[in-house]
Design an enzyme around this catalytic site. Structure first.
Site, PDB file in Angstrom:
ATOM      1  CG  PHE A  11      -1.532   1.208   1.667  1.00 17.61           C
ATOM      2  CD1 PHE A  11      -2.202   2.032   0.777  1.00 17.61           C
ATOM      3  CD2 PHE A  11      -1.441   1.597   3.010  1.00 17.61           C
ATOM      4  CE1 PHE A  11      -2.775   3.227   1.208  1.00 17.61           C
ATOM      5  CE2 PHE A  11      -2.006   2.778   3.442  1.00 17.61           C
ATOM      6  CZ  PHE A  11      -2.674   3.605   2.537  1.00 17.61           C
ATOM      7  CG  ASN A  32       7.960 -11.500  -0.162  1.00 15.22           C
ATOM      8  OD1 ASN A  32       7.200 -10.549   0.028  1.00 15.22           O
ATOM      9  ND2 ASN A  32       8.287 -12.357   0.792  1.00 15.22           N
ATOM     10  CB  VAL A  57      14.618  -7.883   1.558  1.00 21.28           C
ATOM     11  CG1 VAL A  57      14.348  -7.169   0.255  1.00 21.28           C
ATOM     12  CG2 VAL A  57      13.511  -7.652   2.576  1.00 21.28           C
ATOM     13  CE1 TYR A  62      27.153  -7.939  -6.638  1.00 17.26           C
ATOM     14  CE2 TYR A  62      25.783  -8.745  -8.428  1.00 17.26           C
ATOM     15  CZ  TYR A  62      26.930  -8.118  -7.991  1.00 17.26           C
ATOM     16  OH  TYR A  62      27.844  -7.650  -8.900  1.00 17.26           O
ATOM     17  CG  LEU A  73       8.381   1.545   2.652  1.00 16.13           C
ATOM     18  CD1 LEU A  73       7.757   1.971   1.332  1.00 16.13           C
ATOM     19  CD2 LEU A  73       7.479   1.966   3.793  1.00 16.13           C
ATOM     20  N   GLY A 102      23.305  -3.572   5.086  1.00 16.80           N
ATOM     21  CA  GLY A 102      24.594  -3.994   4.531  1.00 16.80           C
ATOM     22  C   GLY A 102      24.704  -3.587   3.067  1.00 16.80           C
ATOM     23  CE1 TYR A 145       4.619  -4.027  11.389  1.00 17.26           C
ATOM     24  CE2 TYR A 145       4.100  -2.509  13.175  1.00 17.26           C
ATOM     25  CZ  TYR A 145       4.335  -2.744  11.831  1.00 17.26           C
ATOM     26  OH  TYR A 145       4.294  -1.699  10.939  1.00 17.26           O
ATOM     27  CB  THR A 175      -0.854   5.432   6.623  1.00 16.89           C
ATOM     28  OG1 THR A 175       0.152   6.028   7.436  1.00 16.89           O
ATOM     29  CG2 THR A 175      -0.882   6.139   5.279  1.00 16.89           C
TER      30      THR A 175
END
Ligand code: UDP
Length: 312
Positions: A11, A32, A57, A62, A73, A102, A145, A175
């Site tokens: 979103f 994903n 992630v 790379y 996010l 990193g 969370y 939001t």
């Protein structure tokens, strides 16, 4: 300038991607599709300044590209979603944050972390200022969370202190707006769907708990400024709309705006549901000259308009 946005199909991510493109950036978006959807970014696929990478992630990142800014996010963000994906929520805010930090370090990029008002937990001070340390149950259902976001913040600051990485932390308050998933479980889409269908609006507890809702366009402007302004290394900034409303008032407002005949159904309260939440946004005002412009009624009208053709 190139920006990497993780969670670009979510979103907030999809709106932020559009904003960066509009401002002339090249955007590499990663997602994903755990809680985001291709529908949110399908209209961007033809844009020569946008590249999409289907990727999780929590794995090592790379990329050949030179990247100037990383915005992390990616994360299930609704309480229903993160309780459904508890371990992934913790992974994306630990391994995912570590990998993206990193990556930013390797690229010499600035790093912007999407944190949350949830780091304040069931806040004992009101409104919540960035200096408040929070009041969080470390083992409650929301901790997957809350604590993960807190850990990510600590990790960002460690990279800032140890590697002099230019990190910025946005604590995003509730939001709302177009592209929220109808059934993501959050209060605004749930109430709108029920009101449009003429079904009772489910209010947890007595409905006296408050939230402060920020329209997506305003939030994205704040996030963009936090990402591109110079001289904000190591800053933590609340982004949200300080217009506070109780959940019961919100239910009645949505019933009014949709001209619905729905009633209200009171359900047992959710564990560790913060009783009051409202941002102190004086710091965002000072550092970013940012203040939300869109009043709740106006933003809700726009959101209802968007949901009307989705609700069947
Ligand atoms: N809420 C509610 N009915 C719903 C969904 C949420 O009464 O169907 C309440 C919830 O208990 C909380 C507030 O609305 O007090 C905001 O919930 P949401 O899940 O949108 O996000 P939160 O701010 O809790 O992360």
């Amino acid at each position: 300038m190139k920006v990497l946005i993780t969670g670009c199909a979510g979103f907030i991510g999809s709106h932020l991607t559009e904003k960066f493109l509009k401002e002339g950036f090249y955007v590499i978006g990663m997602d994903n599709f755990l809680t985001g959807t291709p529908d949110n970014i399908a209209h961007l696929f033809g844009n020569k300044n946008f590249k999409f990478i289907h990727y999780n992630v929590v794995n090592y990142i790379y990329l050949e590209d030179k990247v100037d800014i990383v915005v992390h996010l990616a994360c299930p963000a609704s309480p229903v979603d993160y309780m459904h994906h508890q371990i992934h929520t913790m992974k994306v805010n630990s391994l995912g944050t570590l990998n993206t930090l990193g990556f930013a370090k390797a690229k010499g990029a600035r790093y912007v972390f999407a944190s949350s008002s949830e780091v304040y937990g069931s806040a004992q001070v009101h409104p919540q200022h960035e200096d408040y340390w929070g009041y969080v149950n470390p083992v409650g259902p929301r901790s997957v969370y809350d604590e993960a976001k807190r850990f990510s913040e600590a990790l960002c600051m460690a990279y800032h202190r140890e590697h002099k990485l230019d990190v910025r932390i946005a604590r995003i308050f509730n939001t709302y707006g177009p592209r929220m998933r109808i059934r993501d479980g959050r209060v605004v889409p749930t109430f709108i769907e029920k009101a449009l269908k003429g079904e009772p609006l489910p209010v947890y507890g007595d409905g006296k708990q408050t939230r402060s809702f920020c329209y997506i366009e305003d939030l994205v402007e704040g996030l963009f400024r936090l990402s591109v302004y110079e001289g904000l290394e190591g800053q933590v900034v609340n982004l949200g709309n300080p217009e506070e409303i109780s959940i019961l008032e919100l239910a009645n407002l949505i019933i009014k705006l949709t001209e619905s005949k729905s009633g209200i159904e009171f359900l047992p309260s959710r564990p560790d549901d913060p009783p009051r939440r409202c941002p102190d946004i004086s710091k965002a005002g000072k550092l970013l000259s940012w203040y939300p412009r869109i009043r709740l009624e106006v933003g809700l009208e726009k959101t209802v308009g968007w949901f009307r053709n989705k609700v069947v």
